[in-house]
Design a protein around this motif. Structure first.
Motif, PDB file in Angstrom:
ATOM      1  N   ALA A 149       0.860  -1.199   0.000  1.00  0.00           N
ATOM      2  CA  ALA A 149       0.000   0.000   0.000  1.00  0.00           C
ATOM      3  C   ALA A 149       0.883   1.231   0.000  1.00  0.00           C
ATOM      4  CB  ALA A 149      -0.929  -0.019   1.214  1.00  0.00           C
TER       5      ALA A 149
ATOM      6  N   THR B 165       9.341   8.396 -10.573  1.00  0.00           N
ATOM      7  CA  THR B 165       8.519   7.193 -10.600  1.00  0.00           C
ATOM      8  C   THR B 165       7.025   7.516 -10.551  1.00  0.00           C
ATOM      9  OG1 THR B 165      10.257   6.205  -9.199  1.00  0.00           O
ATOM     10  CG2 THR B 165       8.244   4.920  -9.475  1.00  0.00           C
TER      11      THR B 165
ATOM     12  N   PHE C 166      19.361  10.410  -1.144  1.00  0.00           N
ATOM     13  CA  PHE C 166      19.222  11.809  -0.734  1.00  0.00           C
ATOM     14  C   PHE C 166      18.786  11.936   0.717  1.00  0.00           C
ATOM     15  CE2 PHE C 166      14.689  11.210  -1.112  1.00  0.00           C
ATOM     16  CZ  PHE C 166      14.563  10.338  -2.190  1.00  0.00           C
TER      17      PHE C 166
ATOM     18  N   ASN D  83      14.709  10.788   4.188  1.00  0.00           N
ATOM     19  CA  ASN D  83      15.814  10.071   3.542  1.00  0.00           C
ATOM     20  C   ASN D  83      15.244   9.168   2.462  1.00  0.00           C
ATOM     21  OD1 ASN D  83      18.030  10.842   5.370  1.00  0.00           O
ATOM     22  ND2 ASN D  83      16.764   9.784   6.870  1.00  0.00           N
TER      23      ASN D  83
ATOM     24  N   THR E 198       7.945   0.530  -8.398  1.00  0.00           N
ATOM     25  CA  THR E 198       9.375   0.297  -8.618  1.00  0.00           C
ATOM     26  C   THR E 198       9.630  -1.173  -8.933  1.00  0.00           C
ATOM     27  OG1 THR E 198       9.943   2.155  -7.197  1.00  0.00           O
ATOM     28  CG2 THR E 198      11.643   0.508  -7.513  1.00  0.00           C
TER      29      THR E 198
ATOM     30  N   ALA F 165       2.294   2.876  -5.610  1.00  0.00           N
ATOM     31  CA  ALA F 165       1.712   2.108  -6.713  1.00  0.00           C
ATOM     32  C   ALA F 165       0.441   1.371  -6.269  1.00  0.00           C
ATOM     33  CB  ALA F 165       2.738   1.123  -7.249  1.00  0.00           C
TER      34      ALA F 165
ATOM     35  N   ARG G 115       7.672  10.430   2.758  1.00  0.00           N
ATOM     36  CA  ARG G 115       8.270  10.903   1.501  1.00  0.00           C
ATOM     37  C   ARG G 115       7.462  12.032   0.901  1.00  0.00           C
ATOM     38  NH1 ARG G 115       8.636   5.214  -0.956  1.00  0.00           N
ATOM     39  NH2 ARG G 115       9.015   4.914   1.252  1.00  0.00           N
TER      40      ARG G 115
ATOM     41  N   ILE H 165       3.894   5.620 -12.410  1.00  0.00           N
ATOM     42  CA  ILE H 165       2.930   4.798 -11.669  1.00  0.00           C
ATOM     43  C   ILE H 165       1.504   5.199 -12.061  1.00  0.00           C
ATOM     44  CG2 ILE H 165       1.940   4.492  -9.358  1.00  0.00           C
ATOM     45  CD1 ILE H 165       4.793   4.392  -8.243  1.00  0.00           C
TER      46      ILE H 165
ATOM     47  N   ASP I 265      -0.558  -4.758   3.158  1.00  0.00           N
ATOM     48  CA  ASP I 265       0.742  -4.135   3.459  1.00  0.00           C
ATOM     49  C   ASP I 265       1.187  -4.643   4.826  1.00  0.00           C
ATOM     50  OD1 ASP I 265       2.295  -1.427   2.164  1.00  0.00           O
ATOM     51  OD2 ASP I 265       2.889  -2.049   4.185  1.00  0.00           O
TER      52      ASP I 265
ATOM     53  N   LEU J  60       9.985  -9.455  -3.571  1.00  0.00           N
ATOM     54  CA  LEU J  60      10.542 -10.421  -2.621  1.00  0.00           C
ATOM     55  C   LEU J  60      11.964 -10.791  -3.014  1.00  0.00           C
ATOM     56  CD1 LEU J  60       7.382 -12.614  -1.986  1.00  0.00           C
ATOM     57  CD2 LEU J  60       8.405 -10.929  -0.450  1.00  0.00           C
TER      58      LEU J  60
HETATM   59  C1  LIG Z   1      11.859   9.541   0.173  1.00  0.00           C
HETATM   60  C2  LIG Z   1      11.463   9.307  -1.278  1.00  0.00           C
HETATM   61  C3  LIG Z   1      11.104  10.390  -2.066  1.00  0.00           C
HETATM   62  C4  LIG Z   1      10.740  10.181  -3.402  1.00  0.00           C
HETATM   63  N1  LIG Z   1      10.414  11.264  -4.176  1.00  0.00           N
HETATM   64  C5  LIG Z   1      10.008  11.062  -5.443  1.00  0.00           C
HETATM   65  C6  LIG Z   1       9.590  12.163  -6.235  1.00  0.00           C
HETATM   66  O1  LIG Z   1       9.680  13.312  -5.822  1.00  0.00           O
HETATM   67  N2  LIG Z   1       9.112  11.921  -7.485  1.00  0.00           N
HETATM   68  C7  LIG Z   1       9.036  10.661  -7.998  1.00  0.00           C
HETATM   69  O2  LIG Z   1       8.566  10.500  -9.129  1.00  0.00           O
HETATM   70  N3  LIG Z   1       9.463   9.608  -7.271  1.00  0.00           N
HETATM   71  C8  LIG Z   1       9.945   9.768  -6.016  1.00  0.00           C
HETATM   72  N4  LIG Z   1      10.334   8.692  -5.265  1.00  0.00           N
HETATM   73  C9  LIG Z   1      10.390   7.379  -5.925  1.00  0.00           C
HETATM   74  C10 LIG Z   1       9.033   6.650  -5.926  1.00  0.00           C
HETATM   75  O3  LIG Z   1       8.001   7.475  -6.381  1.00  0.00           O
HETATM   76  C11 LIG Z   1       8.674   6.120  -4.557  1.00  0.00           C
HETATM   77  O4  LIG Z   1       9.678   5.259  -4.086  1.00  0.00           O
HETATM   78  C12 LIG Z   1       7.349   5.389  -4.554  1.00  0.00           C
HETATM   79  O5  LIG Z   1       6.913   5.315  -3.242  1.00  0.00           O
HETATM   80  C13 LIG Z   1       7.433   3.993  -5.175  1.00  0.00           C
HETATM   81  O6  LIG Z   1       6.187   3.389  -5.071  1.00  0.00           O
HETATM   82  P1  LIG Z   1       6.008   1.831  -4.838  1.00  0.00           P
HETATM   83  O7  LIG Z   1       4.585   1.576  -4.615  1.00  0.00           O
HETATM   84  O8  LIG Z   1       6.720   1.089  -5.900  1.00  0.00           O
HETATM   85  O9  LIG Z   1       6.834   1.533  -3.503  1.00  0.00           O
HETATM   86  P2  LIG Z   1       6.452   1.975  -2.027  1.00  0.00           P
HETATM   87  O10 LIG Z   1       5.747   3.267  -2.038  1.00  0.00           O
HETATM   88  O11 LIG Z   1       7.706   1.862  -1.252  1.00  0.00           O
HETATM   89  O12 LIG Z   1       5.410   0.893  -1.553  1.00  0.00           O
HETATM   90  C14 LIG Z   1       5.769  -0.450  -1.317  1.00  0.00           C
HETATM   91  C15 LIG Z   1       4.896  -0.950  -0.160  1.00  0.00           C
HETATM   92  O13 LIG Z   1       5.119  -2.342   0.002  1.00  0.00           O
HETATM   93  C16 LIG Z   1       5.123  -2.620   1.397  1.00  0.00           C
HETATM   94  N5  LIG Z   1       5.876  -3.880   1.583  1.00  0.00           N
HETATM   95  C17 LIG Z   1       7.179  -4.092   1.280  1.00  0.00           C
HETATM   96  N6  LIG Z   1       7.509  -5.364   1.552  1.00  0.00           N
HETATM   97  C18 LIG Z   1       6.387  -5.971   2.038  1.00  0.00           C
HETATM   98  C19 LIG Z   1       6.076  -7.283   2.464  1.00  0.00           C
HETATM   99  N7  LIG Z   1       6.987  -8.273   2.462  1.00  0.00           N
HETATM  100  N8  LIG Z   1       4.816  -7.536   2.869  1.00  0.00           N
HETATM  101  C20 LIG Z   1       3.863  -6.559   2.861  1.00  0.00           C
HETATM  102  N9  LIG Z   1       4.108  -5.297   2.460  1.00  0.00           N
HETATM  103  C21 LIG Z   1       5.343  -5.007   2.048  1.00  0.00           C
HETATM  104  C22 LIG Z   1       5.793  -1.420   2.029  1.00  0.00           C
HETATM  105  O14 LIG Z   1       5.434  -1.291   3.386  1.00  0.00           O
HETATM  106  C23 LIG Z   1       5.245  -0.279   1.156  1.00  0.00           C
HETATM  107  O15 LIG Z   1       4.077   0.277   1.716  1.00  0.00           O
HETATM  108  C24 LIG Z   1      10.731   8.862  -3.945  1.00  0.00           C
HETATM  109  C25 LIG Z   1      11.119   7.787  -3.134  1.00  0.00           C
HETATM  110  C26 LIG Z   1      11.484   8.008  -1.826  1.00  0.00           C
HETATM  111  C27 LIG Z   1      11.926   6.818  -0.993  1.00  0.00           C
END
Ligand SMILES: Cc1cc2nc3c(=O)[nH]c(=O)nc-3n(C[C@H](O)[C@H](O)[C@H](O)COP(=O)(O)OP(=O)(O)OC[C@H]3O[C@@H](n4cnc5c(N)ncnc54)[C@H](O)[C@@H]3O)c2cc1C
Length: 377
Positions: A12, A279, A161, A245, A267, A15, A47, A283, A38, A145
């Protein structure tokens, strides 16, 4: 017996929630049984997302601040970008999470579960968590995973960063203008720049960002920020109210789009732009396309055009092998092209003519060998 669903969304984050909110808002999916898993509730402002965008986005009401003036700064000079209708928008993580969960609370067909995903069976759609098993026709997974194995030709950098939300007692910032990339910071660790994102005259997010292979120590990030604030911003009196961070992979490693019943998102699904780390907008486009894909079975899954993967690899190679300082790569890109062309290119939305113009604006002695090496790879 595993509990049965039509769709299970793993993770959650940006994405998983972008997809879940769209499914909740679209009446076509009202009869579907959907589970979102999640490992933990989203309670922290962990973030900040920034995007450039023309017109309203899907989460427009969540935009915390927007800028119509952007700069790229380098020791050689500064570029005010001609945005031609683009705005740079900031969305706070906590606002996004609250909005998403409030939307899901109104959707009785979507259940939210907190549990740790341990294994997913691609062929059967079985998801095994620490406290139970669940099964669905389609699994949308942002939980990685196991990262795909690197091939010899794959390049891997980290965008890492630390951002400080700072407050001042006097008016120090111009909330109408932001620095998209300010390279007037030490390049001793590799390509480094600072985002300067003022949201009021007294509050700003200052983010020290590097594109390198290794992360820094906490003290090095803090020193980078302190040095920039003192020497570039001439600011010594401020309070740090929040610290952010992050580490984002910048890689041409192939993240599979799907495997059996699993469709990878976020991601984990390769939605992070290899050459920039952006990203969030990818998404959004992917989530939108997935809804169409679900509504029209048999249509192929959305895939990025192969030529953009190639461009990313070339740019990543130049950065990775330090063929040209990263500061020069991006400064030249914005110096020699209108910003809207660069934005379309970085959004994988440029046309071939624009791409030729962009290529023509890069130093040939650097980019041609990098392109040839990428073709061979
Ligand atoms: C601090 C930060 C700032 C960013 N700023 C930008 C920006 O300005 N612009 C941009 O385009 N992109 C940015 N990004 C990059 C990207 O948009 C983010 O990383 C984004 O959150 C990626 O989305 P996601 O859903 O793939 O991963 P996440 O948002 O990290 O979501 C993954 C989820 O999976 C859950 N999870 C993981 N492992 C397990 C498990 N084994 N069981 C159950 N749940 C699990 C986690 O708790 C998390 O909630 C940033 C990233 C970070 C870290």
């Amino acid at each position: 017996m595993a509990q049965q669903y039509d769709y299970i969304i793993l993770g959650a984050g940006a994405a998983g929630l972008s997809l879940a909110v769209r499914l909740a808002n679209d009446p076509w999916f009202a009869s579907k049984r959907i589970l979102l898993i999640d490992r933990e509730p989203k309670t922290r402002n962990d973030r900040t997302w920034c995007v450039w965008e023309r017109g309203a986005g899907y989460f427009e009401e969540l935009v915390h601040h927007r800028w119509q003036q952007l700069h790229v700064r380098h020791y050689e000079g500064q570029l005010p970008l001609q945005l031609k209708g683009y705005e740079y928008k900031l969305i706070r993580g906590i606002d996004f999470y609250k909005h998403a969960f409030a939307t899901l609370a109104q959707a009785p067909h979507i259940q939210v579960l907190y549990d740790a995903v341990q294994q997913v069976e691609a062929a059967t759609g079985l998801v095994h968590c620490a406290n139970g098993s669940y099964q669905a026709t389609h699994i949308f997974s942002s939980v990685l995973l196991q990262e795909p194995a690197m091939q010899p030709a794959d390049l891997y950098l980290l965008q890492h960063f630390r951002g400080w939300w700072v407050e001042t007692d006097t008016d120090c910032f111009d909330p109408a203008a932001a620095d998209l990339m300010n390279f007037r910071t030490s390049q001793q660790h590799g390509c480094a720049f600072v985002y300067v994102l003022p949201v009021s005259k007294r509050r700003a997010l200052i983010e020290y960002t590097l594109f390198t292979e290794d992360t820094l120590t906490d003290e090095q990030y803090d020193e980078g920020l302190r040095h920039f604030m003192t020497h570039e911003m001439q600011l010594s009196q401020y309070r740090i109210t929040e610290v952010e961070n992050g580490i984002i992979p910048m890689t041409n490693l192939r993240f599979p789009a799907s495997d059996g019943r699993i469709v990878f998102i976020g991601t984990a699904g390769g939605q992070t732009k290899a050459s920039t780390g952006y990203t969030f907008q990818y998404i959004q486009k992917h989530s939108q396309a997935l809804l169409q894909w679900l509504k029209q079975p048999g249509t192929p899954l959305p895939q990025p055009a192969a030529r953009f993967r190639f461009y990313d690899t070339v740019l990543l190679r130049v950065l990775h092998e330090r063929r040209l300082p990263g500061a020069d790569v991006f400064f030249r890109l914005f110096q020699n092209n209108p910003a809207d062309r660069v934005f379309r290119f970085l959004d994988n939305e440029s046309n071939f003519w624009e791409e030729l113009l962009l290529m023509n604006s890069t130093p040939k002695s650097i980019f041609v060998p990098a392109a040839l090496a990428s073709l061979r790879g």
